[in-house]
Write a protein that holds these residues in place. Structure first.
Motif, PDB file in Angstrom:
ATOM      1  N   ASP A 116     -59.447  -1.331   8.950  1.00  0.00           N
ATOM      2  CA  ASP A 116     -59.748   0.101   9.143  1.00  0.00           C
ATOM      3  C   ASP A 116     -59.248   0.615  10.497  1.00  0.00           C
ATOM      4  O   ASP A 116     -59.681   1.656  10.952  1.00  0.00           O
ATOM      5  N   HIS A 117     -58.372  -0.131  11.151  1.00  0.00           N
ATOM      6  CA  HIS A 117     -57.869   0.287  12.469  1.00  0.00           C
ATOM      7  C   HIS A 117     -56.349   0.162  12.608  1.00  0.00           C
ATOM      8  O   HIS A 117     -55.849   0.004  13.718  1.00  0.00           O
ATOM      9  N   GLY A 118     -55.633   0.142  11.497  1.00  0.00           N
ATOM     10  CA  GLY A 118     -54.172   0.151  11.611  1.00  0.00           C
ATOM     11  C   GLY A 118     -53.544  -1.158  12.026  1.00  0.00           C
ATOM     12  O   GLY A 118     -52.402  -1.174  12.474  1.00  0.00           O
ATOM     13  N   GLN A 137     -45.232   0.943   9.518  1.00  0.00           N
ATOM     14  CA  GLN A 137     -46.223   1.897   9.014  1.00  0.00           C
ATOM     15  C   GLN A 137     -46.703   2.837  10.125  1.00  0.00           C
ATOM     16  O   GLN A 137     -46.884   4.026   9.908  1.00  0.00           O
ATOM     17  N   LEU A 138     -46.931   2.277  11.323  1.00  0.00           N
ATOM     18  CA  LEU A 138     -47.402   3.102  12.432  1.00  0.00           C
ATOM     19  C   LEU A 138     -46.287   3.994  12.960  1.00  0.00           C
ATOM     20  O   LEU A 138     -46.495   5.177  13.230  1.00  0.00           O
ATOM     21  N   LYS A 140     -62.910   6.542  15.509  1.00  0.00           N
ATOM     22  CA  LYS A 140     -63.753   5.597  14.764  1.00  0.00           C
ATOM     23  C   LYS A 140     -64.599   4.757  15.718  1.00  0.00           C
ATOM     24  O   LYS A 140     -65.705   4.349  15.395  1.00  0.00           O
ATOM     25  N   LEU A 159     -57.323   8.775  15.740  1.00  0.00           N
ATOM     26  CA  LEU A 159     -58.330   8.441  14.715  1.00  0.00           C
ATOM     27  C   LEU A 159     -58.926   7.062  14.968  1.00  0.00           C
ATOM     28  O   LEU A 159     -60.111   6.827  14.746  1.00  0.00           O
ATOM     29  N   ASP A 160     -58.088   6.152  15.442  1.00  0.00           N
ATOM     30  CA  ASP A 160     -58.571   4.818  15.801  1.00  0.00           C
ATOM     31  C   ASP A 160     -59.674   4.949  16.854  1.00  0.00           C
ATOM     32  O   ASP A 160     -60.760   4.373  16.729  1.00  0.00           O
ATOM     33  N   GLY A 182     -52.006  10.922  14.446  1.00  0.00           N
ATOM     34  CA  GLY A 182     -53.384  10.447  14.338  1.00  0.00           C
ATOM     35  C   GLY A 182     -53.566   8.947  14.502  1.00  0.00           C
ATOM     36  O   GLY A 182     -54.695   8.458  14.508  1.00  0.00           O
ATOM     37  N   THR A 183     -52.473   8.189  14.657  1.00  0.00           N
ATOM     38  CA  THR A 183     -52.622   6.729  14.667  1.00  0.00           C
ATOM     39  C   THR A 183     -53.436   6.219  15.860  1.00  0.00           C
ATOM     40  O   THR A 183     -54.132   5.222  15.748  1.00  0.00           O
ATOM     41  N   CYS A 191     -55.620   4.094   6.372  1.00  0.00           N
ATOM     42  CA  CYS A 191     -56.880   4.105   7.130  1.00  0.00           C
ATOM     43  C   CYS A 191     -56.765   4.953   8.390  1.00  0.00           C
ATOM     44  O   CYS A 191     -57.765   5.326   8.978  1.00  0.00           O
ATOM     45  N   LEU A 192     -55.552   5.251   8.834  1.00  0.00           N
ATOM     46  CA  LEU A 192     -55.385   5.995  10.086  1.00  0.00           C
ATOM     47  C   LEU A 192     -54.846   7.398   9.840  1.00  0.00           C
ATOM     48  O   LEU A 192     -54.065   7.930  10.644  1.00  0.00           O
ATOM     49  N   ASN A 205     -50.242   3.528   7.086  1.00  0.00           N
ATOM     50  CA  ASN A 205     -51.576   2.947   6.951  1.00  0.00           C
ATOM     51  C   ASN A 205     -52.532   4.069   6.545  1.00  0.00           C
ATOM     52  O   ASN A 205     -52.771   4.985   7.330  1.00  0.00           O
TER      53      ASN A 205
END
Ligand code: FES
Ligand code: FES
Lengths: 167, 226
Positions: free
Chosen positions: A38-40, B101-102, B38, B34-35, B30-31, A57-58, A55
């Motif tokens: 849940d953190h990339g 992906q990031l 959370k 948002l991390d 948001g990478t 989740c991010l 991802n």
């Protein structure tokens, strides 16, 4: 607000805190996409947004108004698996299978990236032709971790498809 | 994640104004944000989505340089024909970090604004002057491996984590910044990030209500970049 998932349009409403991953799993019950960290960090939640792997989740679901998402459920089915799905079965590219949907979504996008000539950190030349070597595949798939360590067979499965489709 | 109000920005001034309001933050890819949300390291009451502003273009400038829009993704920049040919160090720096992906989500502006990876900063059970001004620094007397050696202050020894900005600094790039009134200014990438000093909570020179619109690279110098 609407979002297209595997070709089907869905309504986007609800708590803006909902990540795309939770929206897929909890709201739409598309549980093929997995939540690992849940953190990339692990890539288990990888989906394709307008063809690009990210991802899920991010990112917030609410930020995907008008987007087209493909999840593992949209790549193939039991009756007609995709080439990569078949190769994972043939090469036993998993142990518990938790990372597999993310691996396959990721590898699907990876094929398109190599086809488009996008370099990676493993590419010797930034502008030269890109071969689907095992170094390239390892580097390009480094966003997908497998806690069972099934990497050797994952690499074999992806390598076979890459050879067929990219050479 | 703490609850927040979500708004879509439709004009640049709108975004800048909203970010000026208390506890509002702009979100792009948001990478990183948002991390941190959370983890409750970031707790904005308002989240302003700046993606509708369409600042993702990468285009030639009149003086043979390149202008990379704030919302251009790291992937778009790294694979751009001119970046690969004329500014290879920038492609390499981006490709060496994170994951595909990031990089597909991370943006130019967001990358410049990413927060430190200091584990005291990201763990709200520890004191951190950057996260909570005046609470102290867990790192100075704690596990300080991978922390700063130069440029530290008695309040903070955190580092800026990005690779992209290092390549941009080497290329003499400039950050384009706009504010709520629509005025803009440019700051060299080398002067964009701040040392912690007495205000470690301020990572960079952006003022309240300012937003990054682009990064410009001067004409390429040629030669080999390794
Ligand atoms: S669950 Fe998204 S990267 Fe691990
Ligand atoms: S097969 Fe178990 S995590 Fe990869």
């Amino acid at each position: 607000m609407a979002i297209t998932i595997n070709g089907q349009e869905h309504d986007l409403s609800g708590d803006p805190r909902t990540t795309l991953l939770d929206y897929l799993r909890d709201d739409l019950r598309l549980t093929g996409t997995k939540k690992g960290c849940d953190h990339g960090q692990c890539g288990a939640c990888t989906v394709l947004v307008n063809g690009m792997r990210i991802n899920s989740c991010l990112t917030l679901a609410v930020m995907h108004d008008g987007d087209s998402i493909t999840t593992i459920e949209g790549l193939g089915s039991l009756g007609s698996p995709s080439t990569l799905q078949k190769a994972f079965v043939e090469h036993d590219g998993y142990q518990c299978g938790f990372c597999t949907p993310g691996q396959i979504c990721s590898a699907t996008a990876m094929m398109a990236e190599i086809r488009a000539g996008w370099p990676s950190d493993a590419s010797e030349e930034l502008e030269g032709p890109i071969g689907a070597t095992s170094e390239e595949i390892r580097e390009r798939m480094s966003g997908n971790l497998c806690r069972c360590g099934a990497y050797a067979n994952i690499l074999a499965a992806i390598g076979e498809v890459a050879e067929e489709e990219l050479s | 994640m703490r609850p927040f109000e979500y708004t879509r920005a439709d004009r640049l001034e709108h975004a800048a104004q909203l970010s000026e309001a208390q506890e509002a933050m702009a979100i792009a890819g948001g990478t990183n944000l948002l991390d941190l949300m959370k983890l409750q390291v970031e707790t904005p009451a308002n989240l302003v989505d700046i993606n509708p502003l369409g600042m993702g273009r990468i285009e030639d400038t009149d003086d043979s340089g390149l202008r990379i829009g704030a919302l251009a993704t790291n992937t778009a920049t790294a694979v751009h024909q001119r970046v690969r040919a004329d500014y290879p160090v920038l492609s390499r720096a981006i490709l060496a970090g994170a994951t595909q992906q990031l990089r597909n989500k991370a943006t130019t502006g967001g990358n410049l604004c990413q927060r430190t990876r200091c584990y005291y900063f990201t763990n709200i059970d520890h004191p951190c002057n950057k996260r909570e001004p005046g609470s102290g620094c867990g790192a100075i007397d704690g596990i300080a491996r991978l922390h700063a050696v130069l440029g530290t202050s008695p309040q903070c020894i955190a580092t800026y984590p990005g690779d992209m900005a290092v390549a941009m600094a080497a290329l003499d790039a400039k950050v384009e910044i706009a504010n709520a009134e629509g005025a803009s200014r440019t700051v060299p990438v080398r002067e964009f990030h701040r040392l912690p000093g007495d205000t470690p909570w301020r990572d960079n020179v952006l003022e309240d209500g300012e937003i990054i619109t682009a990064v410009t690279l001067p004409a390429p110098v040629g030669g080999t970049q390794i």
